[in-house]
Scaffold this active site. Sequence first.
Site, PDB file in Angstrom:
ATOM      1  N   SER A 196       3.899   0.110  -9.382  1.00 61.30           N
ATOM      2  CA  SER A 196       4.191   0.095  -8.145  1.00 61.30           C
ATOM      3  C   SER A 196       2.932  -0.153  -7.201  1.00 61.30           C
ATOM      4  CB  SER A 196       4.789   1.513  -7.643  1.00 61.30           C
ATOM      5  OG  SER A 196       6.176   1.435  -8.552  1.00 61.30           O
ATOM      6  N   HIS A 242       1.658   4.150  -3.899  1.00 63.48           N
ATOM      7  CA  HIS A 242       2.234   2.969  -3.138  1.00 63.48           C
ATOM      8  C   HIS A 242       1.107   2.483  -2.053  1.00 63.48           C
ATOM      9  CE1 HIS A 242       6.625   3.349  -4.647  1.00 63.48           C
ATOM     10  NE2 HIS A 242       5.535   3.436  -5.837  1.00 63.48           N
TER      11      HIS A 242
END
Length: 292
Positions: A196, A242
């Site tokens: 991610s 993220h």
Amino acid sequence: MAQQHPQPGLARCYQHQDRETGVRCTRCDRPICPACMVPASVGYQCRQCVRGAAGASRAARPRTLAGGRVTGDSGLVTKVLLALNAVVFLAVLARGDELVVDLGMVGHAADGGTIFAPHWIGVADGEWYRLLTSAFLHQEIWHIGFNMLGLWLLGPQLESALGRVRFVALYLLSALGGSTLSYLLADERQLSLGASGAIFGLFGATAVLARRLNYDLRPILLLLAINLVITFTWSGIAWQAHIGGLVVGSVVAAAMVWAPRRTRLPIQIAACALVALAILVACLVRTNQLVG
């Protein structure tokens, strides 16, 4: 009786003055002897013209927006990354949690041990490889599915705009940036994994590229906003990875596509080196906090 004029002598090779020749270079029209002749599609060329043409051909090779080489398959690196993630996922299915614990991102945690002392694992204990290996590690089918979908949609466009080497640098630095922010801010015992951070780096890079090309930013910003909402509303998501990947990807991409043409390569190398140095310093500081 007609007057006869003497026949002019043959020209001498411009490189070998002791050799007469009746052949001239089709590019520069200089006389050349057999030792200097290079067969061409029409006639012969001298070696100097051939070398000059080769250099001009190399200089004229098309380049990407960021200065990388234009290749036939602009999605090759993306396919390799997809395959690598898939292979590691199959390995996880085969070995189970053991591989996840061995390669996942964790700062400093006790893993069993003996009755005398626990066995410590994590980045703080010298296992720095976890910062990168965790980015190729997935345990759930939905997790790898979402990440690989993002890689498939964003990867080829960025690879085409940046070139293969620059795209690899962007991807890996984004992955490391995500792991590093997790290392800094998350619970040191928290085990996290997944691509991610790298994928959010691609989101940031795509937004930067769209701005550079004066494309409509709304589609990519909307998609990014949806993913950020999911990041902060769903439980079990390491938001630090993220955000870290997003910031690093945006910074690296900006240096790659906005650098002036004449100083493009030095600026790109310096930007990547500075990001890598910042990651190293941050990890050293965090390690000192945990075990110093």
